[in-house]
Design a protein around this motif. Structure first.
Motif: not given
Ligand SMILES: Nc1ncnc2c1ncn2[C@@H]1O[C@H](COP(=O)(O)OP(=O)(O)OP(=O)(O)O)[C@@H](O)[C@H]1O
Ligand SMILES: [Mg+2]
Length: 268
Positions: A214-223
């Protein structure tokens, strides 16, 4: 609304952690999708929210309260949970499968029956299916019943574990549209996990891309993820199978379009 604070989980008997130092805050009234490959810890994270899994370290805060300080039964009743494999009771009819959840929360028999009928309508299940048993349903119908069960008690939080895993692409498309319409009609905080990146982009206001443990690669809006992938792993994942996605404005809508020009979804 749901805060994961450096949570880790090592299951008894396993050497490696399933989840390692995961932190993320899920915004109120929004739909957040955790997406990542099989075994990366999605179900483990989701079940920490309603205390079906206790973290080995770190904490989960729901509605401002550490879940360790809340009664697990009350917590589970207050959070709608759509399980990875529908979780229906085989010896109860479809209507009873839904009504039982309302009964457990204290509704009378007739209230619970009424509520089950309302929910079946909400998820587009024909009322005649209420008398059937789960084994007599198609995969897509069973998953709709699972979604209905998640919504019975009007939860302000709904957690969904690969809710459309077992259905063909056409039914999947329909169910996704229904969740989108529910998402826009009810002010529920939805946390959904999937391994399907297209589904994540379609349904999530925010998408959290997970790797091993569960290492976060990226957290953001889809766009933003589509326009600015954080690293090669994200670029590869979002472009898997040659579907290099990008965002296009057409007639006031922001569409997710693949390399061949096919529309994969609409951003809201
Ligand atoms: N009860 C358990 N006991 C021991 N190991 C477990 C248990 N549940 C999960 N695991 C292990 O923890 C890791 C994460 O599992 P988890 O079910 O959270 O992954 P997932 O991302 O939901 O996978 P999938 O997409 O296949 O559903 C896996 O390696 C799995 O084998
Ligand atoms: Mg899982």
């Amino acid at each position: 609304m749901i805060e994961f604070e450096r949570v880790s989980k090592t299951y008894p008997g396993s050497a490696a952690p399933a989840v390692e130092e995961f932190s993320h805050t899920v915004g109120e009234g929004r739909t957040t999708v955790f997406v990542g490959p099989s075994g990366c810890g999605k179900t483990t994270l989701l079940r920490m929210v309603n205390r079906m899994v206790e973290p080995t370290s770190g904490s989960v805060v729901v509605r401002g309260r550490d879940v360790r300080d809340t009664d697990p039964v009350a917590l589970r009743r207050s959070i709608g949970y759509v399980m990875q494999h529908s979780g229906l009771m085989p010896h109860r009819t479809v209507a009873d499968n839904i009504a039982d959840i309302a009964r457990l929360a204290g509704a009378s028999k007739s209230e619970a029956r009424g509520r089950a009928a309302e929910l079946m309508e909400l998820v587009n299940l024909d009322p005649s299916l209420g008398r059937r048993y789960p084994a007599e349903l198609s995969g897509g119908q069973a998953q709709r019943v699972g979604v209905a069960r998640g919504l019975v008690n009007n939860p302000d939080i709904l957690i969904m574990d690969e809710p459309f895993g077992a259905v063909d692409p056409v039914v999947r498309r329909n169910l996704q549209q229904e969740v989108l319409s529910l998402r826009d009609r009810l002010n529920t905080t939805i946390l959904l996990v999937t391994h399907d990146i297209d589904e994540a982009f379609l349904l999530g206001h925010e998408v959290v891309i997970l790797g091993e443990r569960a290492a976060v690669q990226q957290a953001d809006t889809p766009a933003t993820i589509i326009a600015h992938p954080a690293n090669d792993a994200v670029r590869e994942f979002t472009g898997a199978g040659g579907r290099v996605l990008h965002v296009q404005e057409r007639g006031g809508d922001r569409l997710v379009v693949d390399a061949a020009g096919n529309i994969k979804g609409v951003l809201r």
